[in-house]
Design a protein around this motif. Structure first.
Motif, PDB file in Angstrom:
ATOM      1  N   ARG A  40      16.199   4.358  52.664  1.00 29.58           N
ATOM      2  CA  ARG A  40      17.406   4.233  53.488  1.00 29.58           C
ATOM      3  C   ARG A  40      18.645   4.647  52.690  1.00 29.58           C
ATOM      4  N   GLN A  41      18.674   4.283  51.406  1.00 29.99           N
ATOM      5  CA  GLN A  41      19.807   4.687  50.581  1.00 29.99           C
ATOM      6  C   GLN A  41      19.804   6.193  50.357  1.00 29.99           C
ATOM      7  N   LEU A  42      18.633   6.766  50.134  1.00 30.65           N
ATOM      8  CA  LEU A  42      18.541   8.218  49.994  1.00 30.65           C
ATOM      9  C   LEU A  42      19.084   8.906  51.238  1.00 30.65           C
ATOM     10  N   GLU A  43      18.743   8.400  52.409  1.00 29.35           N
ATOM     11  CA  GLU A  43      19.203   9.017  53.640  1.00 29.35           C
ATOM     12  C   GLU A  43      20.707   8.855  53.828  1.00 29.35           C
ATOM     13  N   ARG A  44      21.273   7.735  53.386  1.00 28.79           N
ATOM     14  CA  ARG A  44      22.734   7.597  53.442  1.00 28.79           C
ATOM     15  C   ARG A  44      23.400   8.632  52.544  1.00 28.79           C
ATOM     16  N   ASN A  45      22.839   8.828  51.364  1.00 27.24           N
ATOM     17  CA  ASN A  45      23.393   9.832  50.457  1.00 27.24           C
ATOM     18  C   ASN A  45      23.243  11.239  51.023  1.00 27.24           C
ATOM     19  N   LEU A  46      22.068  11.537  51.561  1.00 31.12           N
ATOM     20  CA  LEU A  46      21.826  12.865  52.109  1.00 31.12           C
ATOM     21  C   LEU A  46      22.715  13.153  53.321  1.00 31.12           C
ATOM     22  N   ARG A  47      23.018  12.121  54.100  1.00 35.52           N
ATOM     23  CA  ARG A  47      23.872  12.342  55.266  1.00 35.52           C
ATOM     24  C   ARG A  47      25.239  12.887  54.839  1.00 35.52           C
ATOM     25  N   HIS A  48      25.771  12.367  53.731  1.00 37.21           N
ATOM     26  CA  HIS A  48      27.044  12.894  53.219  1.00 37.21           C
ATOM     27  C   HIS A  48      26.907  14.377  52.896  1.00 37.21           C
ATOM     28  N   VAL A  49      25.825  14.735  52.196  1.00 33.34           N
ATOM     29  CA  VAL A  49      25.631  16.120  51.767  1.00 33.34           C
ATOM     30  C   VAL A  49      25.460  17.034  52.973  1.00 33.34           C
ATOM     31  N   LEU A  50      24.608  16.639  53.911  1.00 29.85           N
ATOM     32  CA  LEU A  50      24.317  17.492  55.057  1.00 29.85           C
ATOM     33  C   LEU A  50      25.522  17.616  55.986  1.00 29.85           C
ATOM     34  N   THR A  51      26.280  16.543  56.171  1.00 29.30           N
ATOM     35  CA  THR A  51      27.472  16.606  57.000  1.00 29.30           C
ATOM     36  C   THR A  51      28.517  17.521  56.374  1.00 29.30           C
ATOM     37  N   TRP A  52      28.702  17.390  55.073  1.00 30.78           N
ATOM     38  CA  TRP A  52      29.654  18.251  54.364  1.00 30.78           C
ATOM     39  C   TRP A  52      29.234  19.715  54.451  1.00 30.78           C
ATOM     40  N   SER A  53      27.941  19.977  54.283  1.00 30.19           N
ATOM     41  CA  SER A  53      27.437  21.354  54.359  1.00 30.19           C
ATOM     42  C   SER A  53      27.653  21.931  55.751  1.00 30.19           C
ATOM     43  N   ALA A  54      27.403  21.122  56.795  1.00 28.19           N
ATOM     44  CA  ALA A  54      27.583  21.585  58.170  1.00 28.19           C
ATOM     45  C   ALA A  54      29.053  21.900  58.452  1.00 28.19           C
ATOM     46  N   ARG A  55      29.948  21.058  57.949  1.00 32.16           N
ATOM     47  CA  ARG A  55      31.381  21.317  58.138  1.00 32.16           C
ATOM     48  C   ARG A  55      31.800  22.582  57.419  1.00 32.16           C
ATOM     49  N   LEU A  75      17.504  14.687  59.174  1.00 32.41           N
ATOM     50  CA  LEU A  75      17.675  13.771  58.056  1.00 32.41           C
ATOM     51  C   LEU A  75      16.342  13.208  57.588  1.00 32.41           C
ATOM     52  N   ARG A  76      15.489  12.838  58.523  1.00 30.40           N
ATOM     53  CA  ARG A  76      14.191  12.281  58.143  1.00 30.40           C
ATOM     54  C   ARG A  76      13.312  13.339  57.479  1.00 30.40           C
ATOM     55  N   ARG A  77      13.368  14.560  57.979  1.00 29.31           N
ATOM     56  CA  ARG A  77      12.560  15.628  57.384  1.00 29.31           C
ATOM     57  C   ARG A  77      12.966  15.874  55.933  1.00 29.31           C
ATOM     58  N   ILE A  78      14.265  15.939  55.680  1.00 30.37           N
ATOM     59  CA  ILE A  78      14.729  16.221  54.322  1.00 30.37           C
ATOM     60  C   ILE A  78      14.511  15.013  53.419  1.00 30.37           C
ATOM     61  N   SER A  79      14.644  13.806  53.957  1.00 29.42           N
ATOM     62  CA  SER A  79      14.392  12.627  53.113  1.00 29.42           C
ATOM     63  C   SER A  79      12.922  12.548  52.723  1.00 29.42           C
ATOM     64  N   ARG A  80      12.031  12.988  53.600  1.00 26.23           N
ATOM     65  CA  ARG A  80      10.617  13.004  53.215  1.00 26.23           C
ATOM     66  C   ARG A  80      10.378  14.018  52.100  1.00 26.23           C
ATOM     67  N   GLN A  81      10.975  15.192  52.236  1.00 25.56           N
ATOM     68  CA  GLN A  81      10.865  16.178  51.164  1.00 25.56           C
ATOM     69  C   GLN A  81      11.443  15.629  49.861  1.00 25.56           C
ATOM     70  N   GLY A  82      12.560  14.890  49.988  1.00 23.41           N
ATOM     71  CA  GLY A  82      13.183  14.313  48.811  1.00 23.41           C
ATOM     72  C   GLY A  82      12.299  13.287  48.122  1.00 23.41           C
ATOM     73  N   MET A  83      11.643  12.423  48.913  1.00 22.91           N
ATOM     74  CA  MET A  83      10.756  11.429  48.319  1.00 22.91           C
ATOM     75  C   MET A  83       9.559  12.104  47.650  1.00 22.91           C
ATOM     76  N   ARG A  84       9.025  13.135  48.267  1.00 22.57           N
ATOM     77  CA  ARG A  84       7.893  13.837  47.670  1.00 22.57           C
ATOM     78  C   ARG A  84       8.308  14.569  46.394  1.00 22.57           C
ATOM     79  N   SER A  85       9.504  15.121  46.388  1.00 28.28           N
ATOM     80  CA  SER A  85      10.021  15.763  45.177  1.00 28.28           C
ATOM     81  C   SER A  85      10.211  14.735  44.065  1.00 28.28           C
TER      82      SER A  85
END
Length: 343
Positions: A40-55, A75-85
């Motif tokens: 959940r924390q990873l996804e909160r962090n990723l949301r900042h990155v993805l929102t900034w990138s989209a803007r 968000l869930r797709r990238i967080s899964r990739q992140g956990m696997r990485s």
């Protein structure tokens, strides 16, 4: 769990690497499916990155166009990739003792617009200078350190002093086996010892600086918010006068002869950027200069994170919205006011 990891690290040839990798990937998928706190924390962090990138992308196309919100599926797709990485990094670290030099070098390569400059600056055939590098918890930084000694210069770096002594000894041993000189957080006169290392020819001092481990740190803007980074890279660059480089590491799919040599489907790219021109900040007083240099390297680093968010292993609070400011020192009044206004 930590005892098992330490045992695997100390007996890397007992289990085949593919078995260890498979077990860690299964653990990553289970944690992701259960959406445990770190996910959940990873996804909160990723949301900042993805929102900034989209803007940023929307502004490039049409400065007035609003960015589309980040969808939960994305968000869930990238967080899964992140956990696997992230879990892949651990499987590789724990089994590194079973790999030889050729296999490891097949797994990592250098790139980036700052790489040739860094090689020339630290070359033993040139001016024999050394350099600090700012980087984050991305990709496999242990492989970065191993690769650097052959293509750039030997590495002296800092590792977190873990509470679990067995795990600490295991990870220090792993990195020393890869050819790195390791100092620990909390070591007396740590900054001075790093400056001493940089005073010698042909040395790299890369520091994982995207999260500050002490009660001190530098607040900088990143991904449309504020994060707190370690002061080390900026301090070393300012005090030594050496140029500050930035590194981002991300995974790439391997093929052909390199995949066979690596014995794994994925390898890594260590992308070097910079250097940050320290002389630009000489007219500022020291504290303001360190802040400005920190902001400068974070601006470069953030672009690398946005390009490969799935390889950013940040499962801890880092953004202002998630930090307990009451536990931190030297928090600017403007940030305290913003936190109070946001509730």
């Amino acid at each position: 769990m930590t005892n098992v990891m330490a045992w695997v690290a100390n007996h890397p040839r007992v289990l085949p690497e593919r078995v260890v990798r498979g077990a860690f990937l299964a653990a990553a998928d289970i944690a992701w499916l259960l959406r445990v706190g770190s996910v959940r924390q990873l996804e909160r962090n990723l949301r900042h990155v993805l929102t900034w990138s989209a803007r940023d992308a929307a502004a490039t196309v049409d400065g007035n166009a609003p960015a589309a919100p980040v969808g939960r599926r994305t968000l869930r797709r990238i967080s899964r990739q992140g956990m696997r990485s992230y879990f892949t990094y651990f499987s590789e670290a724990l089994t590194v003792g079973a790999s030889d030099r050729e296999r490891l070098l097949a797994r990592i390569r250098g790139a980036g617009d700052g790489l040739d400059s860094l090689i020339a600056f630290t070359s033993p055939d040139g001016a024999n200078s050394s350099a600090p590098i700012a980087m984050g918890h991305q990709g496999n930084w242990d492989y970065d350190g191993f690769w650097a000694q052959f293509d750039v210069a030997p590495v002296t770096t800092v590792a977190e002093r873990l509470a679990d002594q067995e795990m600490l000894d295991a990870f220090v041993s792993i990195r020393e086996r890869l050819g790195m000189r390791i100092l620990l957080t909390g070591t007396p006169h740590l900054t001075e010892r790093l400056e001493e290392a940089l005073g010698k020819p042909h040395v790299l001092v890369p520091l994982l600086a995207d999260r500050d481990l002490s009660r001190h740190g530098e607040f900088v803007e990143a991904f449309g918010s504020t994060i707190r980074v370690a002061r080390g890279p900026a301090t070393l660059a300012y005090d030594t006068g050496l140029p500050l480089y930035v590194a981002n590491t991300y995974r790439e799919r391997l093929s052909g002869a390199r995949r066979r040599a690596a014995s794994t489907p994925y390898g890594y790219v260590c992308e070097v950027s910079g250097p940050v021109d320290i002389d630009m900040y000489r007219g500022l007083e020291r504290e303001k200069a360190i802040h400005a240099i920190s902001q400068a390297w974070v601006d470069v680093w953030a672009r690398g994170i946005a390009a490969h968010p799935e390889d950013w292993h940040m499962l801890q609070p880092i953004f202002l919205e998630d930090l307990d400011l009451s536990r931190l020192r030297d928090v600017p009044e403007s940030l305290l006011a913003k936190a109070r206004a946001d509730g």
